[in-house]
Design an enzyme around this catalytic site. Structure first.
Site, short mmCIF file in Angstrom:
data_model
loop_
_atom_site.label_atom_id
_atom_site.label_comp_id
_atom_site.label_asym_id
_atom_site.label_seq_id
_atom_site.Cartn_x
_atom_site.Cartn_y
_atom_site.Cartn_z
N ASP A 1 -17.68 14.10 -0.62
CA ASP A 1 -18.55 12.87 -0.54
C ASP A 1 -19.31 12.84 0.58
O ASP A 1 -18.76 12.94 1.98
CB ASP A 1 -17.74 11.59 -0.50
CG ASP A 1 -18.29 10.28 -0.63
OD1 ASP A 1 -19.37 10.42 -1.23
OD2 ASP A 1 -17.80 9.25 -0.26
N HIS A 2 -20.64 12.75 0.50
CA HIS A 2 -21.67 12.59 1.74
C HIS A 2 -21.45 13.85 2.76
O HIS A 2 -21.36 13.74 3.74
CB HIS A 2 -21.05 11.44 2.49
CG HIS A 2 -21.77 10.32 1.74
ND1 HIS A 2 -22.92 10.04 1.87
CD2 HIS A 2 -21.07 9.16 1.31
CE1 HIS A 2 -23.07 8.81 0.82
NE2 HIS A 2 -21.90 8.12 0.70
N ARG B 1 -6.70 5.48 8.83
CA ARG B 1 -6.81 6.62 9.53
C ARG B 1 -6.88 6.07 11.23
O ARG B 1 -6.81 6.98 11.94
CB ARG B 1 -8.31 7.31 9.24
CG ARG B 1 -8.04 8.15 7.95
CD ARG B 1 -9.35 8.42 7.41
NE ARG B 1 -10.59 7.64 7.40
CZ ARG B 1 -11.86 7.72 7.29
NH1 ARG B 1 -12.36 8.71 6.97
NH2 ARG B 1 -12.66 6.54 7.15
#
Length: 384
Positions: free
Chosen positions: A97-98, A316
């Site tokens: 992703d990205h 995170r």
């Protein structure tokens, strides 16, 4: 089995359902995500963003992760998906992703990703085309799906930031597909990255409809992607705030709007924030109901990191003290095991309703079981 993402999107497009794609940030989350897709017999698209790869490579400052950490993290994610998904009865795609560079794309393909996104949306149009075409030329010989992006979404998520949106021009999208030969394209049509999308956000379905109609008119076999599409369930926000959180202006895209656009040409719907919220809510509940765990030798620091920033809801940012469990699935004791279970339960709770609501449940049999090797042959024969 692991398949190129294109195979899953082709089924979603042909049968008019939305295929959610979920960002993963730990081995335990990957295991749980595969399990709930299996139970509901849905194909699965699991995603690792550049920052997630850095974190899974042990980089605590994951927003500024080194190339080495990203390579290691991509491998850890790839190994986990293979472990739990290679022999799964459902088709599973692992997607970057990205991605921001060809180097990142190469590292992910080496790690077993079956699909990659290259995000050149912040570049001038011709440079975006050039970068995306370069990635297609590299990835397609491996049978790996390529997603590009056209238009800019507002909001903040990992390495993506923009204060305003620039809507995708449907005719330019057609030109982009023709010039790059990419498989899928993320368009900007009113969604927004992050949890702060604004109350009563309305997406412009007419952009998706016009883009798809132009593609059909030009005979382009491609797929459209909706980024920034987390639904941000309000009960998650309220429950976190009731336990000391300080989340403000946290709103998502209404599920009914996403269900609608899935029937208007949007095939892939990206979701990340919902999972973060559910995991954080569960962990807060664990410490609320078991105060003694706040002084645990193995997870007490996690609790202190969690409550240090009431506005934070991204695991995170507070799970650094249990990195072996995050990166490798290594659980040294029962206390760490309880944290991992909280995160797994959060993944399943947040994913399950969307698989049903978007319509991908009980559709895994509709997805063609194509390997990357088979897809590479197809690309070669078709000259793409």
């Amino acid at each position: 089995m692991l398949v190129p993402m294109r195979a899953i999107l082709a089924a979603a497009d042909a049968h008019r359902f939305g295929q959610a794609a979920f960002n993963m940030n730990s081995v335990g989350q990957i295991e749980a995500a595969i399990r709930i897709h299996e139970l509901l017999r849905s194909g699965a698209i699991l995603q690792g963003a550049e920052a997630s790869n850095a974190y899974m490579g042990g980089e605590l400052d994951f927003m500024h992760g080194s190339a080495e950490a990203k390579r290691e993290g991509a491998k850890n994610i790839g190994d986990a998906v293979k472990k739990y998904g290679e022999n799964s009865p459902i088709p599973i795609a692992l997607h970057l992703d990205h991605g921001k560079s060809l180097e990142t794309v190469k590292a992910c393909i080496d790690a077993g990703y079956t699909s990659v996104m290259i995000d050149g949306s912040s570049l001038p149009y011709e440079q975006n085309v050039e970068l995306t075409r370069e990635v297609v030329k590299y990835a397609h010989p491996y049978g790996v799906t390529v997603e590009g992006e056209l238009g800019v979404l507002a909001g903040v998520e990992d390495h993506v930031f923009s204060a305003t949106s620039t809507y995708t021009n449907p005719m330019q999208a057609v030109d982009f597909f023709k010039k790059t030969k990419c498989d899928a394209l993320a368009i900007s049509y009113g969604t927004c990255h992050g949890a702060n999308k604004g109350k009563d956000t309305r997406i412009r379905r007419e952009i998706a409809i016009a883009t798809k109609e132009c593609m059909l008119h030009e005979g382009i076999e491609g797929y459209l992607v909706s980024h920034g599409s987390s639904t941000v369930p309000q009960e998650y926000v309220q429950e976190i705030n009731a336990m000391g959180g300080a989340l403000e202006n946290a709103f998502g895209i209404e599920v009914a709007q996403l269900v609608d656009v899935a029937k208007c040409g949007i095939n892939k719907i990206n979701v990340d924030t919902d999972i973060r919220l559910a995991c954080t809510r569960n962990i807060l509940e664990l410490f609320r109901d078991n105060p003694a765990l706040r002084e645990s030798a193995s997870i007490g620091q996690l609790y202190r990191d969690l409550v240090a920033n009431p506005k934070n809801f991204d695991p995170r940012n507070y799970t650094a003290s249990i990195m072996p469990a995050i990166m490798k699935g290594e659980i040294p004791d029962a206390d760490v095991g309880r944290i991992v279970k909280c995160m797994q339960d959060g993944v399943m709770e947040s994913i399950a309703p969307l698989l049903v609501q978007f319509g991908s449940y009980r559709t895994s049999h509709l997805i063609q079981p194509v390997t990357c090797e088979m897809m590479a042959d197809r690309y070669k024969k078709e000259g793409i």
